[in-house]
Design a protein around this motif. Sequence first.
Motif, PDB file in Angstrom:
ATOM      1  N   ILE A 174       1.036  20.030  -4.854  1.00  0.00           N
ATOM      2  CA  ILE A 174       0.570  19.214  -3.635  1.00  0.00           C
ATOM      3  C   ILE A 174       1.350  17.635  -3.864  1.00  0.00           C
ATOM      4  CG2 ILE A 174      -1.383  18.083  -2.466  1.00  0.00           C
ATOM      5  CD1 ILE A 174      -3.116  20.408  -4.153  1.00  0.00           C
ATOM      6  N   ASP A 175       1.917  17.342  -2.766  1.00  0.00           N
ATOM      7  CA  ASP A 175       2.345  15.934  -3.029  1.00  0.00           C
ATOM      8  C   ASP A 175       1.588  14.874  -2.015  1.00  0.00           C
ATOM      9  OD1 ASP A 175       3.935  14.943  -0.243  1.00  0.00           O
ATOM     10  OD2 ASP A 175       4.941  16.960  -0.787  1.00  0.00           O
ATOM     11  N   ILE A 176       1.415  13.940  -2.391  1.00  0.00           N
ATOM     12  CA  ILE A 176       0.754  12.947  -1.557  1.00  0.00           C
ATOM     13  C   ILE A 176       1.376  11.507  -1.247  1.00  0.00           C
ATOM     14  CG2 ILE A 176      -1.589  11.862  -1.221  1.00  0.00           C
ATOM     15  CD1 ILE A 176      -1.169  14.050  -4.080  1.00  0.00           C
ATOM     16  N   ALA A 177       1.526  11.300   0.182  1.00  0.00           N
ATOM     17  CA  ALA A 177       2.360   9.975   0.342  1.00  0.00           C
ATOM     18  C   ALA A 177       2.107   9.390   1.676  1.00  0.00           C
ATOM     19  CB  ALA A 177       3.870  10.625   0.370  1.00  0.00           C
ATOM     20  N   THR A 178       2.262   8.163   1.616  1.00  0.00           N
ATOM     21  CA  THR A 178       2.224   7.381   2.825  1.00  0.00           C
ATOM     22  C   THR A 178       3.733   7.581   3.504  1.00  0.00           C
ATOM     23  OG1 THR A 178       2.868   5.431   1.401  1.00  0.00           O
ATOM     24  CG2 THR A 178       0.453   5.592   1.923  1.00  0.00           C
ATOM     25  N   LEU A 179       4.023   8.625   4.043  1.00  0.00           N
ATOM     26  CA  LEU A 179       5.448   8.991   4.294  1.00  0.00           C
ATOM     27  C   LEU A 179       5.686   8.419   5.723  1.00  0.00           C
ATOM     28  CD1 LEU A 179       7.302  10.342   2.732  1.00  0.00           C
ATOM     29  CD2 LEU A 179       6.990  12.354   4.107  1.00  0.00           C
ATOM     30  N   THR A 180       4.950   8.799   6.883  1.00  0.00           N
ATOM     31  CA  THR A 180       5.595   8.294   7.984  1.00  0.00           C
ATOM     32  C   THR A 180       4.586   7.659   8.971  1.00  0.00           C
ATOM     33  OG1 THR A 180       4.663  10.353   8.981  1.00  0.00           O
ATOM     34  CG2 THR A 180       6.965  10.438   8.007  1.00  0.00           C
ATOM     35  N   ASP A 204       0.327  13.687   4.250  1.00  0.00           N
ATOM     36  CA  ASP A 204       0.946  12.424   4.588  1.00  0.00           C
ATOM     37  C   ASP A 204      -0.467  11.758   4.826  1.00  0.00           C
ATOM     38  OD1 ASP A 204       1.916  10.252   6.063  1.00  0.00           O
ATOM     39  OD2 ASP A 204       3.515  11.451   7.134  1.00  0.00           O
ATOM     40  N   ILE A 205      -0.506  10.625   4.027  1.00  0.00           N
ATOM     41  CA  ILE A 205      -1.619   9.728   4.200  1.00  0.00           C
ATOM     42  C   ILE A 205      -1.282   8.215   4.622  1.00  0.00           C
ATOM     43  CG2 ILE A 205      -2.624  10.831   2.325  1.00  0.00           C
ATOM     44  CD1 ILE A 205      -1.742   8.438   0.589  1.00  0.00           C
ATOM     45  N   ALA A 206      -0.408   8.171   5.567  1.00  0.00           N
ATOM     46  CA  ALA A 206       0.086   7.010   6.114  1.00  0.00           C
ATOM     47  C   ALA A 206      -1.154   6.323   6.804  1.00  0.00           C
ATOM     48  CB  ALA A 206       1.532   6.951   6.942  1.00  0.00           C
ATOM     49  N   GLY A 207      -1.826   7.000   7.489  1.00  0.00           N
ATOM     50  CA  GLY A 207      -2.864   6.439   8.329  1.00  0.00           C
ATOM     51  C   GLY A 207      -4.366   6.411   7.481  1.00  0.00           C
ATOM     52  N   THR A 208      -4.447   6.933   6.437  1.00  0.00           N
ATOM     53  CA  THR A 208      -5.791   6.980   5.710  1.00  0.00           C
ATOM     54  C   THR A 208      -5.814   6.195   4.331  1.00  0.00           C
ATOM     55  OG1 THR A 208      -4.948   9.019   4.866  1.00  0.00           O
ATOM     56  CG2 THR A 208      -6.356   9.156   6.888  1.00  0.00           C
ATOM     57  N   PHE A 268       0.793  -1.271  -0.167  1.00  0.00           N
ATOM     58  CA  PHE A 268      -0.054   0.013  -0.133  1.00  0.00           C
ATOM     59  C   PHE A 268       1.054   1.254  -0.113  1.00  0.00           C
ATOM     60  CE2 PHE A 268      -2.858  -2.878   2.565  1.00  0.00           C
ATOM     61  CZ  PHE A 268      -3.656  -3.192   1.221  1.00  0.00           C
ATOM     62  N   ASP A 269       2.201   1.180  -0.185  1.00  0.00           N
ATOM     63  CA  ASP A 269       3.183   2.274  -0.086  1.00  0.00           C
ATOM     64  C   ASP A 269       2.934   3.159  -1.394  1.00  0.00           C
ATOM     65  OD1 ASP A 269       4.376   3.826   1.705  1.00  0.00           O
ATOM     66  OD2 ASP A 269       6.342   2.741   1.060  1.00  0.00           O
ATOM     67  N   MET A 270       2.188   2.632  -2.107  1.00  0.00           N
ATOM     68  CA  MET A 270       2.027   3.476  -3.669  1.00  0.00           C
ATOM     69  C   MET A 270       0.723   4.142  -3.335  1.00  0.00           C
ATOM     70  SD  MET A 270      -0.203   1.284  -4.653  1.00  0.00           S
ATOM     71  CE  MET A 270      -0.364   1.680  -6.379  1.00  0.00           C
ATOM     72  N   GLY A 271       0.023   4.381  -2.262  1.00  0.00           N
ATOM     73  CA  GLY A 271      -1.136   5.152  -2.060  1.00  0.00           C
ATOM     74  C   GLY A 271      -1.201   6.405  -2.604  1.00  0.00           C
ATOM     75  N   GLY A 272      -0.103   6.960  -2.631  1.00  0.00           N
ATOM     76  CA  GLY A 272      -0.071   8.507  -3.122  1.00  0.00           C
ATOM     77  C   GLY A 272      -0.213   8.564  -4.674  1.00  0.00           C
ATOM     78  N   ALA A 273       0.576   7.630  -5.189  1.00  0.00           N
ATOM     79  CA  ALA A 273       0.791   7.300  -6.665  1.00  0.00           C
ATOM     80  C   ALA A 273      -0.815   6.916  -7.104  1.00  0.00           C
ATOM     81  CB  ALA A 273       1.505   6.318  -7.115  1.00  0.00           C
ATOM     82  N   ARG A 298      13.373  10.556  16.761  1.00  0.00           N
ATOM     83  CA  ARG A 298      11.928   9.852  16.721  1.00  0.00           C
ATOM     84  C   ARG A 298      10.885  11.061  16.760  1.00  0.00           C
ATOM     85  NH1 ARG A 298      11.216   4.618  17.056  1.00  0.00           N
ATOM     86  NH2 ARG A 298       9.251   4.905  18.054  1.00  0.00           N
ATOM     87  N   ALA A 299      11.628  12.132  17.534  1.00  0.00           N
ATOM     88  CA  ALA A 299      10.376  13.142  18.022  1.00  0.00           C
ATOM     89  C   ALA A 299       9.888  14.080  16.662  1.00  0.00           C
ATOM     90  CB  ALA A 299      10.988  14.204  18.984  1.00  0.00           C
ATOM     91  N   ALA A 300       8.307  14.039  16.649  1.00  0.00           N
ATOM     92  CA  ALA A 300       7.796  14.918  15.331  1.00  0.00           C
ATOM     93  C   ALA A 300       8.176  14.312  14.093  1.00  0.00           C
ATOM     94  CB  ALA A 300       8.321  16.392  15.726  1.00  0.00           C
ATOM     95  N   GLY A 301       8.291  13.125  14.071  1.00  0.00           N
ATOM     96  CA  GLY A 301       8.889  12.447  12.760  1.00  0.00           C
ATOM     97  C   GLY A 301       8.179  12.891  11.654  1.00  0.00           C
ATOM     98  N   ALA A 302       6.745  12.959  11.553  1.00  0.00           N
ATOM     99  CA  ALA A 302       5.798  13.202  10.411  1.00  0.00           C
ATOM    100  C   ALA A 302       6.399  14.980  10.006  1.00  0.00           C
ATOM    101  CB  ALA A 302       4.447  13.470  10.876  1.00  0.00           C
ATOM    102  N   VAL A 303       6.566  15.854  10.916  1.00  0.00           N
ATOM    103  CA  VAL A 303       6.930  17.287  10.727  1.00  0.00           C
ATOM    104  C   VAL A 303       8.142  17.285  10.118  1.00  0.00           C
ATOM    105  CG1 VAL A 303       7.109  19.555  11.665  1.00  0.00           C
ATOM    106  CG2 VAL A 303       5.457  17.948  12.623  1.00  0.00           C
TER     107      VAL A 303
END
Length: 506
Positions: free
Chosen positions: A356-362, A448-452, A273-278, A424-429
Amino acid sequence: MDFELKTLDLAGAAAEKCDVLLVLVTEGFQAGKDPVSRLVGAALSARDLEPKPGKMLQAYRSEGIAATRVVLAGCGDGSGKRVQAAVQAAAGVLRSSAARKLVILLPRAAGAEAVRAAVCGTAESSYVYVATKSKPEGRELKKVVVGVADAGAQRQAFQRAKAAAVGIEFARELGNLPPNYATPTRLGEEAQKMGKAHGFAVEVLGPKEVARLGMGSFMSVAKGSAEPLRFITLRYNGAGKSEAPIVLVGKGITFDSGGVSIKPSAEMDEMKFDMGGAASVLGTFRALAELKPKLNVVGLVPSCENMLDGSAYKPGDILTSMSGQTIEVLNTDAEGRLILCDALTFAERFKPRAVIDIATLTGACVVALGGVRSGLFATDDALAEQLAAAGEAALDPCWRLPLDDEYAEGLKTNFADVANVAGRAAGAVVAAKFLHRFTQNYPWAHLDIAGTAWKGGSAKGSTGRPVGLLLEYLLSQEGGNASAKDAPPRAVKAAKPAKGRSRAAA
């Protein structure tokens, strides 16, 4: 699935021949003298039905009603969110009844968001993945009639909802394909087929062409895989050549092993699912093909696998990105940002009004927001507000997170311009701050759509998010309206490299 919008009231719904009549019941329902009204009124009076979302009551071959089965479903105040919940709650009934024709009667006061929720909620609930099953279970539901008080007034909302449903399903299907099917090559082929069918300009580049572009960061991630990388460009030209395009950039890691910094084996299968942004970029273009709005959109998809063999990139490597900035690799599992940074540099050539970039990033974004809202970062307040509003309207919400300079401190390194991870702190940011370095020349947002992008457990599968959000945003920009270009970019300058720092691997 064939959707139809029809003017219907309670009396008209009683005469509709169908397998299932789904009647959405609001708080304060006023019963009339028709058979459906009498059935609802009696159920409410007996307290066998509550008008709350999730509450239902079924009836079989009710007197005076042409439908074989009637489902009364509470929908609270009748808002889009409540209608969506009611439709999803009725999904189990639809599956068990093997219905082929469904009529959904919306409350009389239902607006555009309720129409959208009914269409997209039904499409989502009835979706069945069959592509790789030897004995696929057939989808029984063929026809869905959405009944409203005035079909003419809701026609535009209905058409948009249908397009969104098509795009979301396209993205879900791509996301659900196994990684030995949905390779970078396959994504390129899907883009080319879509372009041929709908008149998009599509270009698919391979390793040699990408090397000539100088995308050293992207190329390094792909080195450990036998599958060749692909860089996909789609162009939808619905407006004049003078109108600057909106660029969508989708992360296309078709399988992420973590590389040398290998992931734990548990649930590694979900890294397909790591190509969810694509998938969301391709799904959005599929929806644009249905509506043909008057705007220009470019889609960019850097796609490869993150695998490990003797040629795989490794911690300690220094990469040179297309922008010329050098990157120290400290963790090969932070590969998404390494392919996106070159695509974001490539985006400059289109002189975009917004990117706009869309990524299962973190995983950090999953910890912060779970599976409810996507993470939103932006250098432009107007762009952020438009995306947030689009998400609320599409029932595909996001939440804005900060981009303060201080979050980039951990990316400083003695050996390159920037490291690819910090602590590790604030990894998404921090991941967003890494990308921010490559977006200084245009208004930019990162989702960042890693959760959705997908669900795990018994409901495992792609969600198709955030196609709904992206489509709603693009339609709001049609004709140059409410453009991010109308407001000056409020970018935060990237932190300059400096010596010394300590960091745990992300």
